[in-house]
Design a protein around this motif. Sequence first.
Motif, PDB file in Angstrom:
ATOM      1  N   SER A  86       0.799  -1.235   0.000  1.00 26.50           N
ATOM      2  CA  SER A  86       0.000   0.000   0.000  1.00 26.50           C
ATOM      3  C   SER A  86       0.829   1.280   0.000  1.00 26.50           C
ATOM      4  CB  SER A  86      -0.965   0.052   1.191  1.00 26.50           C
ATOM      5  OG  SER A  86      -0.307   0.439   2.384  1.00 26.50           O
ATOM      6  N   ILE A  87       2.141   1.179   0.216  1.00 24.67           N
ATOM      7  CA  ILE A  87       2.922   2.406   0.273  1.00 24.67           C
ATOM      8  C   ILE A  87       4.212   2.294  -0.524  1.00 24.67           C
ATOM      9  CG2 ILE A  87       4.295   1.930   2.367  1.00 24.67           C
ATOM     10  CD1 ILE A  87       3.524   4.788   3.294  1.00 24.67           C
ATOM     11  N   ARG A 133       9.976  19.524  11.328  1.00 25.78           N
ATOM     12  CA  ARG A 133       9.366  18.602  12.291  1.00 25.78           C
ATOM     13  C   ARG A 133       8.297  17.726  11.662  1.00 25.78           C
ATOM     14  NH1 ARG A 133       9.083  21.903  18.079  1.00 25.78           N
ATOM     15  NH2 ARG A 133      10.995  23.101  17.781  1.00 25.78           N
ATOM     16  N   THR A 134       8.468  17.407  10.396  1.00 27.48           N
ATOM     17  CA  THR A 134       7.564  16.451   9.755  1.00 27.48           C
ATOM     18  C   THR A 134       8.370  15.472   8.912  1.00 27.48           C
ATOM     19  OG1 THR A 134       7.203  17.660   7.670  1.00 27.48           O
ATOM     20  CG2 THR A 134       5.756  18.214   9.540  1.00 27.48           C
ATOM     21  N   ILE A 135       7.761  14.299   8.670  1.00 25.03           N
ATOM     22  CA  ILE A 135       8.178  13.449   7.568  1.00 25.03           C
ATOM     23  C   ILE A 135       7.009  13.392   6.599  1.00 25.03           C
ATOM     24  CG2 ILE A 135       9.873  12.078   8.830  1.00 25.03           C
ATOM     25  CD1 ILE A 135       7.804   9.865   9.074  1.00 25.03           C
ATOM     26  N   ARG A 136       7.344  13.345   5.314  1.00 23.28           N
ATOM     27  CA  ARG A 136       6.309  13.370   4.278  1.00 23.28           C
ATOM     28  C   ARG A 136       6.582  12.268   3.265  1.00 23.28           C
ATOM     29  NH1 ARG A 136       5.582  20.014   3.478  1.00 23.28           N
ATOM     30  NH2 ARG A 136       5.145  20.383   5.699  1.00 23.28           N
ATOM     31  N   PHE A 137       5.512  11.622   2.825  1.00 21.02           N
ATOM     32  CA  PHE A 137       5.572  10.535   1.854  1.00 21.02           C
ATOM     33  C   PHE A 137       5.082  11.059   0.515  1.00 21.02           C
ATOM     34  CE2 PHE A 137       5.365   8.701   5.998  1.00 21.02           C
ATOM     35  CZ  PHE A 137       6.060   7.503   5.946  1.00 21.02           C
ATOM     36  N   TRP A 138       5.878  10.796  -0.535  1.00 23.73           N
ATOM     37  CA  TRP A 138       5.605  11.396  -1.845  1.00 23.73           C
ATOM     38  C   TRP A 138       5.384  10.318  -2.891  1.00 23.73           C
ATOM     39  CZ3 TRP A 138       5.251  16.645  -1.693  1.00 23.73           C
ATOM     40  CH2 TRP A 138       5.834  17.284  -0.591  1.00 23.73           C
ATOM     41  N   VAL A 147       1.439  16.884  -4.166  1.00 23.95           N
ATOM     42  CA  VAL A 147       1.268  17.068  -2.722  1.00 23.95           C
ATOM     43  C   VAL A 147       1.593  15.751  -2.036  1.00 23.95           C
ATOM     44  CG1 VAL A 147      -0.444  18.886  -2.960  1.00 23.95           C
ATOM     45  CG2 VAL A 147      -1.194  16.500  -2.856  1.00 23.95           C
ATOM     46  N   PRO A 148       2.033  15.780  -0.771  1.00 19.39           N
ATOM     47  CA  PRO A 148       2.406  14.533  -0.101  1.00 19.39           C
ATOM     48  C   PRO A 148       1.206  13.611   0.105  1.00 19.39           C
ATOM     49  CG  PRO A 148       2.502  16.392   1.419  1.00 19.39           C
ATOM     50  CD  PRO A 148       2.306  16.967   0.070  1.00 19.39           C
ATOM     51  N   ALA A 149       1.456  12.315  -0.034  1.00 21.01           N
ATOM     52  CA  ALA A 149       0.415  11.331   0.211  1.00 21.01           C
ATOM     53  C   ALA A 149       0.123  11.204   1.696  1.00 21.01           C
ATOM     54  CB  ALA A 149       0.844   9.971  -0.362  1.00 21.01           C
ATOM     55  N   HIS A 150       1.131  11.365   2.532  1.00 20.66           N
ATOM     56  CA  HIS A 150       0.979  11.340   3.988  1.00 20.66           C
ATOM     57  C   HIS A 150       1.955  12.348   4.579  1.00 20.66           C
ATOM     58  CE1 HIS A 150      -1.165   7.488   3.576  1.00 20.66           C
ATOM     59  NE2 HIS A 150      -0.147   7.069   2.841  1.00 20.66           N
ATOM     60  N   THR A 151       1.554  12.950   5.680  1.00 20.49           N
ATOM     61  CA  THR A 151       2.434  13.824   6.452  1.00 20.49           C
ATOM     62  C   THR A 151       2.284  13.484   7.928  1.00 20.49           C
ATOM     63  OG1 THR A 151       2.267  15.650   4.864  1.00 20.49           O
ATOM     64  CG2 THR A 151       2.995  16.202   7.083  1.00 20.49           C
ATOM     65  N   ASN A 158       1.306  -0.287   8.315  1.00 21.13           N
ATOM     66  CA  ASN A 158       0.184   0.465   8.882  1.00 21.13           C
ATOM     67  C   ASN A 158       0.598   1.934   8.941  1.00 21.13           C
ATOM     68  OD1 ASN A 158      -2.103   1.381  10.130  1.00 21.13           O
ATOM     69  ND2 ASN A 158      -1.712   0.366  12.088  1.00 21.13           N
ATOM     70  N   PRO A 159       0.641   2.581   7.788  1.00 26.56           N
ATOM     71  CA  PRO A 159       1.264   3.908   7.700  1.00 26.56           C
ATOM     72  C   PRO A 159       0.433   5.055   8.250  1.00 26.56           C
ATOM     73  CG  PRO A 159       0.365   3.298   5.583  1.00 26.56           C
ATOM     74  CD  PRO A 159       0.140   2.113   6.486  1.00 26.56           C
ATOM     75  N   THR A 160      -0.737   4.778   8.789  1.00 26.25           N
ATOM     76  CA  THR A 160      -1.583   5.867   9.250  1.00 26.25           C
ATOM     77  C   THR A 160      -1.234   6.352  10.648  1.00 26.25           C
ATOM     78  OG1 THR A 160      -3.215   4.274  10.090  1.00 26.25           O
ATOM     79  CG2 THR A 160      -3.508   5.086   7.839  1.00 26.25           C
ATOM     80  N   ARG A 161      -0.314   5.651  11.333  1.00 28.64           N
ATOM     81  CA  ARG A 161       0.020   6.102  12.687  1.00 28.64           C
ATOM     82  C   ARG A 161       1.457   5.698  13.036  1.00 28.64           C
ATOM     83  NH1 ARG A 161      -0.131   2.044  16.518  1.00 28.64           N
ATOM     84  NH2 ARG A 161      -0.998   0.044  15.844  1.00 28.64           N
TER      85      ARG A 161
END
Length: 334
Positions: A114-115, A126-131, A137-141, A174-177
């Motif tokens: 899924s990722i 202070r973030t990590i971002r998934f591209w 725009v990032p898929a997750h931040t 489980n990339p949502t958390r």
Amino acid sequence: MNTVSKDFEVTAAPQDGVSDLAFSPAADFLSASCWDNQTRIWEVQPNGNTVPKMVIPHEQPALCTTWSKDGMKCFSGGADKAGRMLDLQTGQVTQIAGHDAPIKCMRWIDNVQSISNMLVTGSWDRTIRFWDLRQSVPAHTYALPERCYAMDLAGPLLVTATAERHISIFDLRNPTREFKRVLSPLKFQTRSLGCFPVSQNGFAIGSIEGRIGIQYVEEKDAPNNFSFRCHRKDQDVYSVNAISFHPLFGTFSTAGADGTISWWDKDSKQRIKALTAPNNMPVTATAFNRNGSIFAYAACYDWSKGHEHYTNQTCKIMLHPVKEEDIKPRPKKR
């Protein structure tokens, strides 16, 4: 201490400090991000010669670099808050990531459900971002507790280390958390980090105080956690600037501001090889190639002693041929 007289020097190395090194996972291409606002790429030939190929330009110092799994795309992150991608087939450079502060770390995600086929970037914002490269725009931040100083991944395990000694651990399945957040076992600021590439169940972390921590993710493995001192001379203590794991054997290297490199077997708790950089220059970045037969390291001033010790020495990027017997795990001592 072994000398490096048989090491190969990379041609047309940058004149300024090297912040990161990365090998393509598909071929012997080496990238180096540099404080002169560029990330350079060389082809490493079988005889040890290196051929300069391409450059990724930034508007401010380049701080990190990584590759896609197929080796056709090289990525670079910089103090200009931009993540840039070079397509090796077309030679075109495009911006594919952005943050609100410098991008300090980046890794390519592959073979995680899924990722997969995404770039993850860690920043001083202070973030990590998934591209996803198909989107602007990032898929997750995800918010981090502090500025991102170091980051690595192995399979689904992603670990980030930030200011104030925080460590954020993610299970990318489980990339949502966030999976877990802990404090570094080391008492001083984190400088370097590497995930176990074979077992994918822990990581090594290095500090500015010449110490390494071996940490496992699951509580059941906590009895195997330990730390040890390294990169010290008499009363002098040096930063652990880089940690790199061998891709096949799971042994690893540490590189220090003292101008030395050590290879370690964490399971038998032994140092298995030691190297000294040219002119005892601090070692700022290291990387093994895809099969672990080449070890690259950058020797240049790391500013750990302040501007008054800067002597305008040029930077050297060296390639050390890796013998299997020098890097394989050792039996535990009785």
